[in-house]
Design an enzyme around this catalytic site. Structure first.
Site, mmCIF file in Angstrom:
data_model
loop_
_atom_site.group_PDB
_atom_site.id
_atom_site.type_symbol
_atom_site.label_atom_id
_atom_site.label_comp_id
_atom_site.label_asym_id
_atom_site.label_seq_id
_atom_site.Cartn_x
_atom_site.Cartn_y
_atom_site.Cartn_z
ATOM 1 N N GLN A 1 7.725 -5.689 7.823
ATOM 2 C CA GLN A 1 7.998 -6.797 6.890
ATOM 3 C C GLN A 1 8.785 -6.332 5.663
ATOM 4 O O GLN A 1 9.836 -6.895 5.335
ATOM 5 C CB GLN A 1 6.686 -7.403 6.387
ATOM 6 C CG GLN A 1 5.824 -8.046 7.433
ATOM 7 C CD GLN A 1 4.746 -8.869 6.756
ATOM 8 O OE1 GLN A 1 5.010 -9.964 6.279
ATOM 9 N NE2 GLN A 1 3.536 -8.350 6.696
ATOM 10 N N ALA B 1 3.923 2.301 8.158
ATOM 11 C CA ALA B 1 2.473 2.510 8.021
ATOM 12 C C ALA B 1 1.791 2.026 9.283
ATOM 13 O O ALA B 1 2.346 1.210 10.032
ATOM 14 C CB ALA B 1 1.927 1.732 6.816
ATOM 15 N N TYR B 2 0.592 2.545 9.484
ATOM 16 C CA TYR B 2 -0.293 1.992 10.517
ATOM 17 C C TYR B 2 -1.087 0.903 9.801
ATOM 18 O O TYR B 2 -1.969 1.203 8.984
ATOM 19 C CB TYR B 2 -1.206 3.096 11.065
ATOM 20 C CG TYR B 2 -2.079 2.644 12.215
ATOM 21 C CD1 TYR B 2 -1.622 2.733 13.532
ATOM 22 C CD2 TYR B 2 -3.342 2.121 11.995
ATOM 23 C CE1 TYR B 2 -2.417 2.315 14.594
ATOM 24 C CE2 TYR B 2 -4.143 1.707 13.045
ATOM 25 C CZ TYR B 2 -3.671 1.805 14.344
ATOM 26 O OH TYR B 2 -4.458 1.393 15.388
ATOM 27 N N ASP C 1 -4.139 -2.609 -1.824
ATOM 28 C CA ASP C 1 -5.346 -2.989 -2.574
ATOM 29 C C ASP C 1 -6.617 -2.557 -1.825
ATOM 30 O O ASP C 1 -7.691 -2.485 -2.415
ATOM 31 C CB ASP C 1 -5.365 -4.511 -2.797
ATOM 32 C CG ASP C 1 -5.293 -5.311 -1.508
ATOM 33 O OD1 ASP C 1 -4.712 -4.813 -0.510
ATOM 34 O OD2 ASP C 1 -5.826 -6.428 -1.478
ATOM 35 N N TYR D 1 -8.754 2.205 7.384
ATOM 36 C CA TYR D 1 -7.380 1.964 6.910
ATOM 37 C C TYR D 1 -7.276 2.322 5.419
ATOM 38 O O TYR D 1 -6.364 3.046 5.004
ATOM 39 C CB TYR D 1 -7.013 0.498 7.155
ATOM 40 C CG TYR D 1 -5.755 0.041 6.468
ATOM 41 C CD1 TYR D 1 -4.496 0.424 6.927
ATOM 42 C CD2 TYR D 1 -5.809 -0.794 5.339
ATOM 43 C CE1 TYR D 1 -3.334 -0.006 6.290
ATOM 44 C CE2 TYR D 1 -4.660 -1.233 4.697
ATOM 45 C CZ TYR D 1 -3.426 -0.834 5.181
ATOM 46 O OH TYR D 1 -2.286 -1.249 4.539
HETATM 47 N N1 LIG Z 1 0.631 -6.182 5.496
HETATM 48 C C1 LIG Z 1 -0.174 -6.274 4.443
HETATM 49 O O1 LIG Z 1 -0.872 -7.282 4.228
HETATM 50 C C2 LIG Z 1 -0.221 -5.148 3.442
HETATM 51 C C3 LIG Z 1 -1.091 -5.252 2.343
HETATM 52 C C4 LIG Z 1 -1.106 -4.217 1.399
HETATM 53 C C5 LIG Z 1 -0.278 -3.117 1.558
HETATM 54 N N2 LIG Z 1 0.522 -3.039 2.658
HETATM 55 C C6 LIG Z 1 1.376 -1.841 2.808
HETATM 56 O O2 LIG Z 1 2.730 -2.249 2.681
HETATM 57 C C7 LIG Z 1 3.558 -1.410 3.498
HETATM 58 C C8 LIG Z 1 4.456 -2.252 4.368
HETATM 59 O O3 LIG Z 1 3.626 -3.103 5.144
HETATM 60 P P1 LIG Z 1 4.241 -4.139 6.169
HETATM 61 O O4 LIG Z 1 3.375 -5.354 6.164
HETATM 62 O O5 LIG Z 1 5.715 -4.249 5.970
HETATM 63 O O6 LIG Z 1 3.941 -3.343 7.519
HETATM 64 P P2 LIG Z 1 4.401 -3.671 9.005
HETATM 65 O O7 LIG Z 1 5.114 -4.962 9.061
HETATM 66 O O8 LIG Z 1 3.195 -3.453 9.868
HETATM 67 O O9 LIG Z 1 5.457 -2.523 9.277
HETATM 68 C C9 LIG Z 1 5.084 -1.184 9.364
HETATM 69 C C10 LIG Z 1 6.115 -0.492 10.206
HETATM 70 O O10 LIG Z 1 5.757 0.881 10.314
HETATM 71 C C11 LIG Z 1 6.137 1.318 11.588
HETATM 72 N N3 LIG Z 1 5.408 2.509 12.000
HETATM 73 C C12 LIG Z 1 4.127 2.613 12.432
HETATM 74 N N4 LIG Z 1 3.846 3.873 12.774
HETATM 75 C C13 LIG Z 1 4.979 4.601 12.565
HETATM 76 C C14 LIG Z 1 5.326 5.955 12.733
HETATM 77 N N5 LIG Z 1 4.446 6.853 13.218
HETATM 78 N N6 LIG Z 1 6.583 6.338 12.418
HETATM 79 C C15 LIG Z 1 7.485 5.470 11.951
HETATM 80 N N7 LIG Z 1 7.214 4.150 11.770
HETATM 81 C C16 LIG Z 1 5.969 3.735 12.068
HETATM 82 C C17 LIG Z 1 5.809 0.140 12.489
HETATM 83 O O11 LIG Z 1 6.555 0.226 13.676
HETATM 84 P P3 LIG Z 1 5.910 -0.274 15.078
HETATM 85 O O12 LIG Z 1 5.615 -1.726 14.867
HETATM 86 O O13 LIG Z 1 7.001 0.006 16.050
HETATM 87 O O14 LIG Z 1 4.671 0.548 15.262
HETATM 88 C C18 LIG Z 1 6.222 -1.040 11.635
HETATM 89 O O15 LIG Z 1 7.546 -1.448 11.882
HETATM 90 C C19 LIG Z 1 2.596 -0.480 4.249
HETATM 91 O O16 LIG Z 1 2.520 0.735 3.562
HETATM 92 C C20 LIG Z 1 1.259 -1.187 4.170
HETATM 93 O O17 LIG Z 1 0.182 -0.275 4.226
HETATM 94 C C21 LIG Z 1 0.591 -4.024 3.588
#
Ligand SMILES: NC(=O)c1ccc[n+]([C@@H]2O[C@H](COP(=O)([O-])OP(=O)(O)OC[C@H]3O[C@@H](n4cnc5c(N)ncnc54)[C@H](OP(=O)(O)O)[C@@H]3O)[C@@H](O)[C@H]2O)c1
Length: 286
Positions: free
Chosen positions: A11, A59-60, A101, A124
């Site tokens: 995202q 991220a995972y 958070d 997580y």
């Molecule tokens: N989503 C939330 O509500 C939320 C809330 C608070 C903080 N965050 C943080 O915000 C950041 C961005 O989140 P987001 O929602 O954009 O996450 P996201 O949509 O889940 O995207 C994460 C990306 O990381 C990739 N990834 C996973 N394992 C990997 C690896 N070993 N090497 C390289 N790429 C890898 C995934 O690829 P694949 O899909 O191919 O595995 C995915 O495209 C993260 O750090 C997350 O922890 C997110």
């Protein structure tokens, strides 16, 4: 400006690419082209591109699955983050990282600042906290943005799921005793761009989120109200408030995670206006 971006298909990664200034150079990697758990590959690509800034949007993020797959969560969120910080250090690049958070237990019913001691309640959260500590320890020029409840037109998120399930199911049962601040991924991307563009930015931890604090139940109602403006079928969807206890999940969730974002807002060179939820809903329904 030369940027190396990981997680470019997620995202925040997608939103970052959409907003990249035309005269910036970008290497956008994803899980297929660069596995951040592979330290040698990370160092190799960073050394060959020599970016000014390394941005980790990878991220995972599977909060429930992480309970069973702790090894993977830690490999990606902790060691993968450290790999990137060390590689950034090796070429003198700044390291920008995103955290969550969910490093807090959610027991304090008011906004938490960067000074609050973290206390994760699930795997997580522990893996993300480990990533923060490893990155800050590995590279002095590290900036970490903790954010919350991320949504966008991309990937999997609550907004997309409510729009889909609302029409499919007609009635939704949504948790009303978990409170947080929904944050548009495009706004996070804009914050990252502002920090990357700044000639210098003080290292360390910052909190950033949308301003509104809501329960998931209230957020679902807002999403449906926004969708109703484009399609009256959404106005018919019934939403029942349930409790966390009614909806058990493998991972415990912190009940109240509102981030105090003052520090970042004071220091950002240009303010980042919050994108209204309506814009994302309109885009998704267009
Ligand atoms: N989503 C939330 O509500 C939320 C809330 C608070 C903080 N965050 C943080 O915000 C950041 C961005 O989140 P987001 O929602 O954009 O996450 P996201 O949509 O889940 O995207 C994460 C990306 O990381 C990739 N990834 C996973 N394992 C990997 C690896 N070993 N090497 C390289 N790429 C890898 C995934 O690829 P694949 O899909 O191919 O595995 C995915 O495209 C993260 O750090 C997350 O922890 C997110």
């Amino acid at each position: 400006m030369r940027i190396l971006l990981t997680g470019s298909k997620g995202q925040v990664g997608q939103c970052f690419k959409d907003r990249l200034p035309e005269d910036w150079e970008l290497i956008a990697t994803d899980s297929k082209t660069l596995d951040i758990t592979d330290a040698a590959s990370v160092l190799n690509i960073v050394k060959s591109f020599e970016p000014d800034v390394v941005i980790n949007a990878a991220a995972y993020t599977h909060v429930d699955k992480a309970e069973e797959h702790a090894d993977t969560a830690f490999a990606v969120n902790a060691l993968g983050t450290e790999n990137l910080a060390l590689a950034a250090k090796a070429v003198g690049a700044r390291f920008l990282h995103i955290s969550t958070d969910f490093v807090f237990d959610g027991s304090i019913p008011h906004p938490v600042s960067e000074h609050q001691a973290p206390l994760p309640v699930n795997v997580y959260g522990h893996s993300k906290l480990a990533g923060e500590l490893l990155a800050l320890n590995a590279h002095i020029d590290t900036v970490i943005i903790r954010t919350s409840w991320v949504y966008s037109e991309y990937g999997h998120n609550f907004v997309k799921s409510i729009l889909r399930r609302g029409l499919e199911d007609g009635t939704l049962n949504i948790v009303s005793d978990q409170v947080g601040c929904p944050t548009y991924a495009g706004d996070i991307a804009q914050v990252l761009l502002e920090i990357a563009a700044a000639p210098q930015f003080p290292r360390g931890l910052y909190h950033y989120s949308g301003k509104q604090r809501v329960s998931w139940y209230e957020f679902a109602r807002q999403i449906l109200a926004a969708a109703d403006k484009r399609n009256p079928q959404y106005g018919e969807v019934k939403v029942n408030a349930i409790t966390i206890a009614d909806y058990p999940t493998p991972a415990r969730r912190p009940p109240y995670t509102v981030l105090d974002t003052q520090r970042l807002h004071e220091i950002l060179p240009h303010p980042v206006p919050e994108t209204p939820l309506q814009d994302t809903v309109d885009r998704l329904l267009a």
